[in-house]
Design a protein around this motif. Structure first.
Motif, PDB file in Angstrom:
ATOM      1  N   ASP A   1      14.713  -0.500   6.757  1.00 34.82           N
ATOM      2  CA  ASP A   1      13.800  -1.436   7.312  1.00 34.82           C
ATOM      3  C   ASP A   1      13.764  -2.476   6.425  1.00 34.82           C
ATOM      4  OD1 ASP A   1      11.135  -0.833   9.051  1.00 34.82           O
ATOM      5  OD2 ASP A   1      10.615  -1.929   7.150  1.00 34.82           O
TER       6      ASP A   1
ATOM      7  N   THR B   1       7.088   9.148   5.627  1.00 35.26           N
ATOM      8  CA  THR B   1       7.904   8.213   4.973  1.00 35.26           C
ATOM      9  C   THR B   1       6.942   7.383   4.380  1.00 35.26           C
ATOM     10  OG1 THR B   1       8.042   6.728   6.951  1.00 35.26           O
ATOM     11  CG2 THR B   1       9.959   8.254   6.349  1.00 35.26           C
TER      12      THR B   1
ATOM     13  N   THR C   1      10.866  -1.268   1.520  1.00 34.16           N
ATOM     14  CA  THR C   1      11.682  -0.370   0.670  1.00 34.16           C
ATOM     15  C   THR C   1      11.269   0.812   0.901  1.00 34.16           C
ATOM     16  OG1 THR C   1      12.182  -2.218  -0.708  1.00 34.16           O
ATOM     17  CG2 THR C   1      12.324   0.013  -1.617  1.00 34.16           C
ATOM     18  N   LEU C   2      12.108   1.958   1.330  1.00 37.24           N
ATOM     19  CA  LEU C   2      11.654   3.258   1.765  1.00 37.24           C
ATOM     20  C   LEU C   2      11.621   4.130   0.263  1.00 37.24           C
ATOM     21  CD1 LEU C   2      11.312   5.754   3.421  1.00 37.24           C
ATOM     22  CD2 LEU C   2      13.856   6.139   3.641  1.00 37.24           C
TER      23      LEU C   2
ATOM     24  N   TYR D   1       6.701   3.620   2.343  1.00 36.91           N
ATOM     25  CA  TYR D   1       7.429   2.447   2.190  1.00 36.91           C
ATOM     26  C   TYR D   1       6.678   1.558   1.193  1.00 36.91           C
ATOM     27  CZ  TYR D   1      10.418   3.383   6.178  1.00 36.91           C
ATOM     28  OH  TYR D   1      11.530   3.969   6.971  1.00 36.91           O
TER      29      TYR D   1
END
Length: 726
Positions: free
Chosen positions: A366, A382, A369-370, A384
């Motif tokens: 994406d 998740t 930032t994961l 981010y």
């Protein structure tokens, strides 16, 4: 985000320009002692610090190290111990003169006096969590049988030592919730001692394990008969707190047996620098061993099939090339968070039943930032980072976005642990003006509700949090959070904090000590420097190794921005940072002493040519480079705080802080830096002091009372030299 060749060339030119000259010929020892005895700046007479004529030739450079004897362990060297006592006496005498010292201590005590909870872990129908009633030196471990039931005390570490410096560290319940393995941390050391407790009776079992460190927690076998863990060999006598940490190996401990009988499960004796960390898959079939060789997120992943006695380890991910962090599995489908082909991270899955598993993308990279992934209630949750602020999303196991979790505002969310069939999980949310609140999240319904909300002695709405972006030296846009009390307008005394390294992200979080600074009329700023993980691998790479100067440039540019925008005035800017952030402060004070009124480097890495010789220092070469390689040496020597102190330059007021028992960044770094700064000639009239805590280590496990006392000292010092007293 990588530096251009032009900038790299400029940096190397700078390295040559800042090479310290060879030391003078050794004078008589009596003359050295006489000079040291009369070291003064202003009205402060510093203690005698013995100098030696010690020079190491490195790549054609004569590197002086006159204070190397201060590297000796304070526990074993009477001369170092006497030096510490003398330095603390001088520092305490000065701090006692500061009007804000008691003001800060009193207010920080009030602000710390609120109920604080940790994120619950659910096992066997029990909920385990920590709680601090406010001013307890150490948080207490509780257990309750219902999510909204009454808790009972399981472990209270506050009686473990008279000074409150023995802490409950990591803890892990067994799957059925009947047993709990927990780690004891004494005096701030990284070493752990593991004990086992019967949850129902509170009775201690006879099991005791030693020499665990750096994530050496336990992973229970599914039947509760024992657990897997990683540890180091027992150090040689007298080297417990200084020797390099090598040969970490994975063992299995069967309950009721002595540690010497523990079974070796996985080791790499041909590669003593490898570190190994075990995880048991939720179905109990697989032992997943994640191996590393430094601080970089570059892993090998090895599987051991526990259903097959004597099964040979199978290396699934080879080469220490990318981050492959195990998330979980459904049967033989394994999910990983990885930066393989995705600098800002993605989620992949692979079928380990295949002889050569191929990763397929489940959640693509994406623009954000994961930062973390967990498997809960048949979903992938998740987390981010969007410009250093948390955003949480829920996906199906196939990767389809189900929803975003609404958060209370700009801040940081963490947690989301549990098991795949759990319909609930818990997370914490915090921000600069909002103490940590624990939320329960219903995965199926998508609803979050407060589980533990703190009651605090201030109104969060009295403070503003904003984010600005500024240009660094090379034009890179860098984010910075700015916190102030409503009604505070610049220029005002400002505390600028930074870290910038090891892929660590600097995120919004509540701090009672920082809030006290802002309440007093100051401004707090947090810069998200390159070298961190806020924008993924490229952001990290742009601030390490030959690019490390970018971090210092980012921090200097932050200070210049705060002045240019009117947040702070010419003599109102103070800087702070700890560990790698202590290095940051030491380096920029040398490079731009005119920019700052005061500085406080905490537990810093100050000798960049010898950091890799002690305890965990060998891991840090991933970010810093190898002092014994010429290109790295020249880069390190160019900014090493200890080696770049310059006489004839007016330095700001400096208060170094460290702890005599720090076995992460050994205190010799700070000792040598402070001694060199005190001995430098014609560096202005401001004080250059060192505050050395006892039994506090690198920071983990530090008792509340010591946190308050140290912060009150540091903030009073910084406030004195930035005009906060006025």
């Amino acid at each position: 985000m990588r530096s251009s060749p032009t900038l790299a060339a400029l940096f190397m030119t700078s390295a040559c320009m800042t090479t310290p000259p060879p030391p003078p010929a050794p004078p008589e020892l009596a003359a050295l002692e006489a000079a040291a005895a009369t070291q003064k700046e202003g009205s402060i007479a510093y203690p005698l610090t013995r100098r030696t004529y010690l020079v190491d030739p490195q790549f054609g450079v004569q590197v002086a190290d006159p204070y190397r004897w201060l590297e000796n362990d304070v526990r074993n060297d009477p001369e170092v111990r006497s030096w510490v006592t003398a330095q603390n006496e001088v520092t305490d005498k000065f701090l006692e003169t500061l009007p804000l010292r008691e003001t800060f201590k009193a207010r920080m005590t009030q602000l710390y006096d609120y109920e604080r909870f940790g994120i619950p872990r659910k096992k066997g129908g029990h909920y385990f969590y920590t709680r601090n009633d406010g001013l307890q030196n150490q948080s207490v471990l509780y257990v309750r049988d219902k999510v909204d039931g009454e808790g009972r005390v399981l472990i209270d570490p506050n009686g473990w030592s008279a000074d409150g410096a023995t802490a409950l560290a990591e803890w892990t319940p067994s799957d059925n919730g009947k047993l709990l393995a927990y780690a004891i941390q004494d005096g701030g050391t990284d070493w752990r001692i593991v004990r086992v407790l019967d949850v129902a009776t509170g009775k201690l079992l006879e099991d005791e394990l030693k020499w665990l460190k750096f994530g050496g927690g336990v992973e229970w076998a599914k039947d509760g008969s024992g657990f897997y863990y990683s540890r180091f060999p027992e150090p040689e006598a007298g080297q417990t707190f200084q020797s390099l940490n090598k040969n970490q190996s994975v063992y299995y401990h069967k309950l009721g047996t002595p540690q010497v009988e523990d079974r070796l499960v996985y080791a790499t004796p041909d590669h003593p620098d490898y570190g190994h960390y075990p995880t048991i898959s939720e179905d109990g079939r697989w032992l997943v061993v994640t191996s590393s060789i430094g601080t970089d997120d570059r892993y090998e992943v090895t599987l051991i099939d526990l259903r097959k006695p004597g099964a040979k380890p199978r290396t699934l991910i080879k080469g220490f090339t990318n981050n492959y962090s195990y998330v979980g599995n459904k049967d033989t489908t394994f999910y990983f968070q990885t930066n393989d082909g995705a600098p800002r991270m993605k989620v992949v899955a692979m079928d380990v039943a295949q002889p050569n598993p191929v990763a397929r993308t489940v959640i693509a990279e994406d623009t954000a930032t994961l930062d973390g992934v967990s498997m809960i209630g048949g979903r992938l949750v998740t987390s981010y980072l969007v410009d250093a602020k948390t955003e949480v999303r829920v996906h199906g196991l196939g990767g389809k976005l189900v929803r975003k979790i609404e958060l209370p505002g700009i801040g940081t969310a963490s947690g989301f642990g549990g098991e795949q069939d759990d319909e609930e999980t818990f997370f914490a949310f915090t921000s600069f003006n909002r103490p940590t609140t624990i939320y329960r999240y219903d995965v199926g319904a998508g609803q979050a509700s407060a589980w533990a909300s703190p009651k605090v002695a201030f109104n969060p709405d009295d403070f503003t949090v904003e984010q600005r972006f500024y240009a660094s030296k090379d034009g890179t846009k860098v984010p910075m959070f700015i916190v102030r009390k409503k009604g505070t307008s610049g220029p005002a005394p400002t505390m600028l904090h930074g870290y910038g390294g090891f892929n660590v992200s600097s995120l919004p979080a509540f701090s009672p000590t920082r809030l006290a600074w802002v309440e007093q009329g100051g401004i707090f700023a947090l810069a998200n420097l390159r070298g961190g993980g806020e924008y993924g691998k490229a952001w990290h790479d742009a601030g390490r190794l030959q690019n490390k100067q970018n971090v210092f440039d980012d921090f200097i540019a932050a200070g210049e921005y705060l002045k240019a925008q009117g947040f702070t005035g010419p003599k109102q800017l103070a800087i702070t940072g700890g560990s790698n952030g202590g290095l940051l402060v030491g380096a920029v004070v040398n490079q731009r002493p005119d920019l700052f009124a005061a500085a406080s480097p905490a537990v810093g890495v100050m000798d960049m040519l010898r950091f890799d010789r002690f305890t965990a220092g060998r891991y840090w070469v991933d970010d810093y480079g190898y002092p014994n390689k010429e290109a790295d040496f020249r880069a390190l020597y160019a900014y090493s705080p200890y080696h770049n102190i310059r006489g004839g330059t007016e330095y700001p007021a400096v208060l170094v802080t460290t702890a005599d028992t720090d076995d992460r960044v050994v205190p010799g770094h700070s000792f040598k830096y402070a001694a060199a700064l005190q001995a430098a000639e014609d560096v202005g009239g401001q004080p250059h002091l060192i505050r050395i805590e006892t039994r506090a280590g690198h920071g983990s496990g530090k008792p509340t009372s010591k946190i308050i006392e140290e912060a009150a000292d540091v903030y009073a010092f910084l406030g004195h030299f930035t005009g906060l007293e006025k």
